[in-house]
Design a protein around this motif. Structure first.
Motif, PDB file in Angstrom:
ATOM      1  N   ILE A 257       0.833  -1.206   0.000  1.00 29.89           N
ATOM      2  CA  ILE A 257       0.000   0.000   0.000  1.00 29.89           C
ATOM      3  C   ILE A 257       0.865   1.254   0.000  1.00 29.89           C
ATOM      4  O   ILE A 257       0.604   2.209  -0.745  1.00 29.89           O
ATOM      5  CB  ILE A 257      -0.978  -0.028   1.191  1.00 29.89           C
ATOM      6  CG1 ILE A 257      -2.068  -1.084   0.933  1.00 29.89           C
ATOM      7  CG2 ILE A 257      -1.583   1.349   1.462  1.00 29.89           C
ATOM      8  CD1 ILE A 257      -2.883  -1.453   2.157  1.00 29.89           C
ATOM      9  N   LEU A 258       1.904   1.250   0.795  1.00 30.66           N
ATOM     10  CA  LEU A 258       2.806   2.400   0.830  1.00 30.66           C
ATOM     11  C   LEU A 258       3.611   2.504  -0.473  1.00 30.66           C
ATOM     12  O   LEU A 258       3.806   3.599  -0.999  1.00 30.66           O
ATOM     13  CB  LEU A 258       3.744   2.305   2.035  1.00 30.66           C
ATOM     14  CG  LEU A 258       4.585   3.548   2.309  1.00 30.66           C
ATOM     15  CD1 LEU A 258       3.703   4.778   2.510  1.00 30.66           C
ATOM     16  CD2 LEU A 258       5.456   3.320   3.530  1.00 30.66           C
ATOM     17  N   GLU A 259       4.037   1.371  -1.005  1.00 30.36           N
ATOM     18  CA  GLU A 259       4.818   1.373  -2.248  1.00 30.36           C
ATOM     19  C   GLU A 259       4.015   1.959  -3.404  1.00 30.36           C
ATOM     20  O   GLU A 259       4.542   2.747  -4.194  1.00 30.36           O
ATOM     21  CB  GLU A 259       5.270  -0.053  -2.592  1.00 30.36           C
ATOM     22  CG  GLU A 259       6.169  -0.158  -3.802  1.00 30.36           C
ATOM     23  CD  GLU A 259       7.546   0.473  -3.614  1.00 30.36           C
ATOM     24  OE1 GLU A 259       8.199   0.738  -4.638  1.00 30.36           O
ATOM     25  OE2 GLU A 259       7.965   0.695  -2.460  1.00 30.36           O
TER      26      GLU A 259
ATOM     27  N   GLU B 177       6.827  -8.190 -11.573  1.00 27.35           N
ATOM     28  CA  GLU B 177       7.376  -9.199 -10.655  1.00 27.35           C
ATOM     29  C   GLU B 177       7.893  -8.552  -9.381  1.00 27.35           C
ATOM     30  O   GLU B 177       7.624  -9.011  -8.270  1.00 27.35           O
ATOM     31  CB  GLU B 177       8.480  -9.999 -11.349  1.00 27.35           C
ATOM     32  CG  GLU B 177       9.113 -11.070 -10.482  1.00 27.35           C
ATOM     33  CD  GLU B 177       8.137 -12.123  -9.985  1.00 27.35           C
ATOM     34  OE1 GLU B 177       8.379 -12.672  -8.887  1.00 27.35           O
ATOM     35  OE2 GLU B 177       7.126 -12.413 -10.661  1.00 27.35           O
ATOM     36  N   LYS B 178       8.616  -7.471  -9.515  1.00 29.39           N
ATOM     37  CA  LYS B 178       9.189  -6.802  -8.348  1.00 29.39           C
ATOM     38  C   LYS B 178       8.109  -6.236  -7.431  1.00 29.39           C
ATOM     39  O   LYS B 178       8.133  -6.449  -6.214  1.00 29.39           O
ATOM     40  CB  LYS B 178      10.136  -5.683  -8.798  1.00 29.39           C
ATOM     41  CG  LYS B 178      10.771  -4.941  -7.640  1.00 29.39           C
ATOM     42  CD  LYS B 178      11.774  -3.901  -8.106  1.00 29.39           C
ATOM     43  CE  LYS B 178      12.388  -3.192  -6.903  1.00 29.39           C
ATOM     44  NZ  LYS B 178      13.371  -2.200  -7.310  1.00 29.39           N
ATOM     45  N   LEU B 179       7.154  -5.515  -8.004  1.00 29.99           N
ATOM     46  CA  LEU B 179       6.145  -4.831  -7.189  1.00 29.99           C
ATOM     47  C   LEU B 179       5.139  -5.788  -6.578  1.00 29.99           C
ATOM     48  O   LEU B 179       4.858  -5.715  -5.376  1.00 29.99           O
ATOM     49  CB  LEU B 179       5.435  -3.769  -8.020  1.00 29.99           C
ATOM     50  CG  LEU B 179       6.309  -2.579  -8.399  1.00 29.99           C
ATOM     51  CD1 LEU B 179       5.657  -1.759  -9.496  1.00 29.99           C
ATOM     52  CD2 LEU B 179       6.589  -1.714  -7.177  1.00 29.99           C
ATOM     53  N   TYR B 180       4.592  -6.702  -7.368  1.00 27.26           N
ATOM     54  CA  TYR B 180       3.573  -7.607  -6.831  1.00 27.26           C
ATOM     55  C   TYR B 180       4.168  -8.642  -5.882  1.00 27.26           C
ATOM     56  O   TYR B 180       3.448  -9.230  -5.078  1.00 27.26           O
ATOM     57  CB  TYR B 180       2.769  -8.248  -7.956  1.00 27.26           C
ATOM     58  CG  TYR B 180       1.864  -7.259  -8.663  1.00 27.26           C
ATOM     59  CD1 TYR B 180       1.103  -6.340  -7.950  1.00 27.26           C
ATOM     60  CD2 TYR B 180       1.781  -7.220 -10.048  1.00 27.26           C
ATOM     61  CE1 TYR B 180       0.287  -5.417  -8.590  1.00 27.26           C
ATOM     62  CE2 TYR B 180       0.960  -6.305 -10.697  1.00 27.26           C
ATOM     63  CZ  TYR B 180       0.219  -5.406  -9.954  1.00 27.26           C
ATOM     64  OH  TYR B 180      -0.588  -4.496 -10.591  1.00 27.26           O
ATOM     65  N   SER B 181       5.483  -8.842  -5.926  1.00 25.40           N
ATOM     66  CA  SER B 181       6.139  -9.764  -4.986  1.00 25.40           C
ATOM     67  C   SER B 181       6.157  -9.222  -3.563  1.00 25.40           C
ATOM     68  O   SER B 181       6.437  -9.962  -2.625  1.00 25.40           O
ATOM     69  CB  SER B 181       7.564 -10.076  -5.447  1.00 25.40           C
ATOM     70  OG  SER B 181       7.518 -10.880  -6.605  1.00 25.40           O
ATOM     71  N   ILE B 182       5.856  -7.945  -3.399  1.00 24.90           N
ATOM     72  CA  ILE B 182       5.756  -7.370  -2.052  1.00 24.90           C
ATOM     73  C   ILE B 182       4.560  -7.974  -1.313  1.00 24.90           C
ATOM     74  O   ILE B 182       4.583  -8.148  -0.096  1.00 24.90           O
ATOM     75  CB  ILE B 182       5.628  -5.825  -2.125  1.00 24.90           C
ATOM     76  CG1 ILE B 182       6.898  -5.224  -2.737  1.00 24.90           C
ATOM     77  CG2 ILE B 182       5.350  -5.222  -0.752  1.00 24.90           C
ATOM     78  CD1 ILE B 182       6.772  -3.736  -3.101  1.00 24.90           C
TER      79      ILE B 182
ATOM     80  N   VAL C 284       2.789  -0.772 -12.444  1.00 28.21           N
ATOM     81  CA  VAL C 284       4.128  -1.183 -12.893  1.00 28.21           C
ATOM     82  C   VAL C 284       4.990  -0.001 -13.308  1.00 28.21           C
ATOM     83  O   VAL C 284       6.222  -0.080 -13.314  1.00 28.21           O
ATOM     84  CB  VAL C 284       4.056  -2.209 -14.041  1.00 28.21           C
ATOM     85  CG1 VAL C 284       3.444  -3.510 -13.562  1.00 28.21           C
ATOM     86  CG2 VAL C 284       3.299  -1.648 -15.240  1.00 28.21           C
ATOM     87  N   GLU C 285       4.356   1.114 -13.647  1.00 30.48           N
ATOM     88  CA  GLU C 285       5.121   2.281 -14.092  1.00 30.48           C
ATOM     89  C   GLU C 285       5.914   2.928 -12.962  1.00 30.48           C
ATOM     90  O   GLU C 285       6.787   3.757 -13.226  1.00 30.48           O
ATOM     91  CB  GLU C 285       4.190   3.275 -14.792  1.00 30.48           C
ATOM     92  CG  GLU C 285       3.667   2.690 -16.100  1.00 30.48           C
ATOM     93  CD  GLU C 285       2.832   3.649 -16.922  1.00 30.48           C
ATOM     94  OE1 GLU C 285       2.644   4.815 -16.524  1.00 30.48           O
ATOM     95  OE2 GLU C 285       2.365   3.213 -17.996  1.00 30.48           O
ATOM     96  N   ILE C 286       5.651   2.527 -11.723  1.00 30.65           N
ATOM     97  CA  ILE C 286       6.482   2.972 -10.599  1.00 30.65           C
ATOM     98  C   ILE C 286       7.932   2.570 -10.862  1.00 30.65           C
ATOM     99  O   ILE C 286       8.860   3.331 -10.608  1.00 30.65           O
ATOM    100  CB  ILE C 286       5.989   2.361  -9.266  1.00 30.65           C
ATOM    101  CG1 ILE C 286       4.616   2.949  -8.904  1.00 30.65           C
ATOM    102  CG2 ILE C 286       6.997   2.592  -8.144  1.00 30.65           C
ATOM    103  CD1 ILE C 286       3.907   2.205  -7.771  1.00 30.65           C
TER     104      ILE C 286
END
Length: 195
Positions: free
Chosen positions: A12-14, A100-105, A73-75
């Protein structure tokens, strides 16, 4: 705090960082450039309000969630302007790595759920994905129209480029494509879109 809740709060913070990703489209009234979070919010509201114009029956909650998550994903990957051919050539690879990076959080089940939803949007084969794509195309078009076509003029966009992109609008909504076509013809006539 348990691990699941910690992961959810971390995600949520990311995703708050999406507010920092600026798009090429300007807010109505010739305002500042909009950010990805504003674009996603606007699309989700549009989907709800315009759902009756979908070519097919849709699960509107699913469409709205697609609208809200499609640009997270554009983050990591950055925004790729719709008419930037060089950027478009690498967009899929950049967004796959970012996904992959973001949703792996997230906890595993939520990672799988949001990844599947993102992939469904990208594949644009279901009625929900087609309608979400129609919103993704219509939203910036409406803003650009409200600003007299200034973004198209600034980037020297051609009518053929916009019509090629708007093909996905037609897949989601014939009615909204007709509106789009009327808007584009007017901007061609005014010289805001090059032929």
């Amino acid at each position: 705090m348990d691990e699941r809740l910690k992961k959810q709060l971390d995600f949520i913070l990311e995703i708050d960082k999406e507010k920092n990703i600026l798009r090429q489209t300007h807010l109505s009234g010739n305002g500042r450039r909009e950010n990805d979070a504003e674009h996603a919010w606007h699309m989700a509201i549009m989907a709800y309000l315009l759902r009756e114009y979908s070519n097919e029956e849709i699960d509107i909650a699913k469409v709205m969630l697609m609208c809200l998550i499609h640009d997270i994903v554009e983050i990591e990957a950055g925004d790729t302007y719709a008419y930037d051919e060089e950027g478009l050539a690498t967009q899929k690879d950049r967004e796959e790595a970012a996904k992959e990076k973001l949703y792996s959080i997230l906890p595993g089940d939520q990672k799988a759920e949001l990844t599947a939803l993102f992939d469904e949007f990208e594949e644009s084969e279901t009625p929900e994905a087609k309608f979400a794509h129609a919103m993704d195309n219509l939203q910036p078009l409406l803003l650009n129209n409200s600003n007299g076509g200034s973004d198209w003029r600034e980037h020297q966009v051609t009518a053929a480029q916009v019509y090629a992109r708007q093909g996905k609008t037609r897949q989601g909504s014939e009615v909204l494509y007709e509106v789009t076509d009327q808007i584009l013809k007017e901007h061609i006539r005014k010289g805001n879109l090059r032929e």
